[in-house]
Design a protein around this motif. Structure first.
Motif, PDB file in Angstrom:
ATOM      1  N   MET A  49       0.858  -1.180   0.000  1.00  0.00           N
ATOM      2  CA  MET A  49       0.000   0.000   0.000  1.00  0.00           C
ATOM      3  C   MET A  49       0.890   1.223   0.000  1.00  0.00           C
ATOM      4  N   LYS A  50       0.302   2.362  -0.401  1.00  0.00           N
ATOM      5  CA  LYS A  50       1.034   3.620  -0.347  1.00  0.00           C
ATOM      6  C   LYS A  50       0.123   4.700   0.219  1.00  0.00           C
ATOM      7  N   ALA A  51       0.713   5.801   0.648  1.00  0.00           N
ATOM      8  CA  ALA A  51      -0.053   6.896   1.255  1.00  0.00           C
ATOM      9  C   ALA A  51      -1.164   7.360   0.319  1.00  0.00           C
ATOM     10  N   ASN A  52      -2.337   7.614   0.896  1.00  0.00           N
ATOM     11  CA  ASN A  52      -3.534   8.113   0.210  1.00  0.00           C
ATOM     12  C   ASN A  52      -4.307   7.042  -0.550  1.00  0.00           C
ATOM     13  N   ASP A  53      -3.848   5.795  -0.527  1.00  0.00           N
ATOM     14  CA  ASP A  53      -4.648   4.724  -1.128  1.00  0.00           C
ATOM     15  C   ASP A  53      -5.989   4.621  -0.400  1.00  0.00           C
ATOM     16  N   LYS A  54      -7.066   4.423  -1.154  1.00  0.00           N
ATOM     17  CA  LYS A  54      -8.399   4.280  -0.570  1.00  0.00           C
ATOM     18  C   LYS A  54      -8.630   2.820  -0.193  1.00  0.00           C
ATOM     19  N   VAL A  55      -9.110   2.582   1.017  1.00  0.00           N
ATOM     20  CA  VAL A  55      -9.344   1.228   1.499  1.00  0.00           C
ATOM     21  C   VAL A  55     -10.664   1.178   2.261  1.00  0.00           C
ATOM     22  N   VAL A  65      -1.553   2.651   9.136  1.00  0.00           N
ATOM     23  CA  VAL A  65      -2.490   3.547   9.805  1.00  0.00           C
ATOM     24  C   VAL A  65      -3.462   4.073   8.763  1.00  0.00           C
ATOM     25  N   ILE A  66      -4.755   3.928   9.051  1.00  0.00           N
ATOM     26  CA  ILE A  66      -5.812   4.326   8.131  1.00  0.00           C
ATOM     27  C   ILE A  66      -6.555   5.527   8.700  1.00  0.00           C
ATOM     28  N   LYS A  67      -6.675   6.576   7.931  1.00  0.00           N
ATOM     29  CA  LYS A  67      -7.441   7.752   8.334  1.00  0.00           C
ATOM     30  C   LYS A  67      -8.926   7.486   8.111  1.00  0.00           C
ATOM     31  N   LEU A  68      -9.731   7.723   9.153  1.00  0.00           N
ATOM     32  CA  LEU A  68     -11.169   7.486   9.058  1.00  0.00           C
ATOM     33  C   LEU A  68     -11.845   8.566   8.213  1.00  0.00           C
ATOM     34  N   LYS A  69     -12.724   8.144   7.314  1.00  0.00           N
ATOM     35  CA  LYS A  69     -13.439   9.118   6.485  1.00  0.00           C
ATOM     36  C   LYS A  69     -14.944   8.897   6.472  1.00  0.00           C
ATOM     37  N   GLN A  70     -15.380   7.678   6.160  1.00  0.00           N
ATOM     38  CA  GLN A  70     -16.817   7.436   6.003  1.00  0.00           C
ATOM     39  C   GLN A  70     -17.211   6.108   6.645  1.00  0.00           C
ATOM     40  N   LEU A  71     -18.495   6.013   6.956  1.00  0.00           N
ATOM     41  CA  LEU A  71     -19.067   4.786   7.509  1.00  0.00           C
ATOM     42  C   LEU A  71     -20.278   4.400   6.667  1.00  0.00           C
ATOM     43  N   GLY A 112     -11.650   4.620   4.352  1.00  0.00           N
ATOM     44  CA  GLY A 112     -10.609   5.565   4.745  1.00  0.00           C
ATOM     45  C   GLY A 112      -9.488   5.613   3.740  1.00  0.00           C
ATOM     46  N   SER A 113      -8.412   6.301   4.105  1.00  0.00           N
ATOM     47  CA  SER A 113      -7.235   6.413   3.244  1.00  0.00           C
ATOM     48  C   SER A 113      -5.984   6.126   4.064  1.00  0.00           C
ATOM     49  N   VAL A 114      -4.979   5.593   3.408  1.00  0.00           N
ATOM     50  CA  VAL A 114      -3.743   5.197   4.081  1.00  0.00           C
ATOM     51  C   VAL A 114      -2.943   6.437   4.465  1.00  0.00           C
ATOM     52  N   LEU A 115      -2.618   6.532   5.766  1.00  0.00           N
ATOM     53  CA  LEU A 115      -1.748   7.620   6.235  1.00  0.00           C
ATOM     54  C   LEU A 115      -0.292   7.190   6.216  1.00  0.00           C
ATOM     55  N   ARG A 116      -0.027   6.054   6.842  1.00  0.00           N
ATOM     56  CA  ARG A 116       1.336   5.524   6.899  1.00  0.00           C
ATOM     57  C   ARG A 116       1.274   4.020   6.731  1.00  0.00           C
ATOM     58  N   THR A 117       2.331   3.453   6.188  1.00  0.00           N
ATOM     59  CA  THR A 117       2.349   2.020   5.977  1.00  0.00           C
ATOM     60  C   THR A 117       3.751   1.461   6.160  1.00  0.00           C
TER      61      THR A 117
END
Length: 300
Positions: free
Chosen positions: A234-240, A268-274, A257-262
């Motif tokens: 994975m790389k930063a900003n990838d959508k998962v 680490v995944i940044k939370l965006k939607q549920l 969410g989107s990948v912050l660090r890997t």
């Protein structure tokens, strides 16, 4: 956006009178110049409503009564401390010691209020977010120390008569430099966990089994499952998408969410939607609290 949604909204402070004639704190100004410079794209929430987050940009700084549209007009020393401002058509040098009023100019984003539901629009009042004296909290990008933020007050709305932004509607904000801070949100509200979860790199991809290492109000950390050598690349900003199952049908959470660090064995995944009611929507305060409560009361 869930980044600043854990705490209840405090009451706005009393006495929102415009402060004039105060000396500018040099160190706080250095932090402001670093994290909220001219041209910076940022986020903000109005009137301490942490679940209402909009995007904006710092169009200009205004020192005393002079607009500054370029970062080059801010003189700094070797440590990044602003020492003077180049102002006016004659490029006059205004030393920091003579600055008595500092404002930030941002676009008038009143139209964004139309995207809110009725309850959140009502929370901003009948006249919207940019009433004189209202609080606007600015949020910059995460830096190595945490998340910079500063509270500001609305001074005025104005339509520019001349200059590069003539005929554009703008808002002048007065930063309260004493509120400028860098908060480590992950350390503040992190819930440790060891729950198995499913990670989807694409909507139609085969899920990858992982372990939820911890969950906070801004992000979650995934670990490779026991016996699994590494997570998929994975790389930063990838959508998962992460699916979290806390034991029953009502406690299955599908988080986008989107990948912050890997790294090889963690990310680490940044939370965006549920996922709710048949569609993804921005994750909200109650969603965060519900998931945390579920994790804290889970019996293995």
């Amino acid at each position: 956006m869930a980044m600043f949604k854990l705490w209840s909204n405090p009451r706005p402070p009393d006495g929102r009178d415009e402060a004039k004639g105060r000396e500018i704190d040099g160190e706080r100004l250095r932090m402001l110049a670093e994290h909220f410079p001219i041209g910076k794209k940022i986020r903000y929430f109005p009137e301490f409503q942490r679940d209402i987050v909009f995007h904006t940009i710092i169009i200009a700084w205004r020192v005393n009564d002079h607009f500054i549209y370029s970062r080059e007009a801010v003189e700094k020393d070797g440590e990044g401390m602003p020492t003077a401002f180049i102002v006016g058509e004659k490029k006059t040098r205004l030393p920091l010691a003579k600055v008595r009023r500092l404002q930030l100019m941002v676009p008038d984003t009143t139209d964004m209020e139309r995207s809110l539901d009725y309850v959140r629009r009502a929370a901003l009042g009948p006249n919207g977010q940019f009433v004189r004296g209202n609080a606007i909290t600015l949020i910059s990008d995460t830096c190595h120390r945490g998340i910079p933020s500063v509270d500001t007050q609305v001074d005025t709305r104005l339509r520019m008569k001349d200059g590069p932004y003539a005929d554009n509607q703008m808002v002048l904000l007065r930063p309260e430099l004493e509120t400028l801070m860098i908060a480590d949100q992950r350390q503040k509200a992190r819930v440790p966990s060891h729950v198995p979860v499913s990670l989807y790199l694409k909507d139609d991809a085969t899920p990858v089994g992982c372990i939820l290492g911890d969950f906070s109000d801004v992000s979650l950390r995934l670990l490779a499952s026991p016996g699994q050598q590494a997570l998929p690349p994975m790389k930063a900003n990838d959508k998962v998408v992460v699916i979290l199952n806390l034991g029953d049908a009502a406690s299955i959470y599908r988080i986008r969410g989107s990948v912050l660090r890997t790294a090889a064995d963690a990310c680490v995944i940044k939370l965006k939607q549920l996922y709710k009611d048949g569609d993804f929507s921005p994750i909200k305060t109650m969603d965060i609290l519900e998931i945390k409560t579920g994790l804290l009361n889970l019996r293995f």
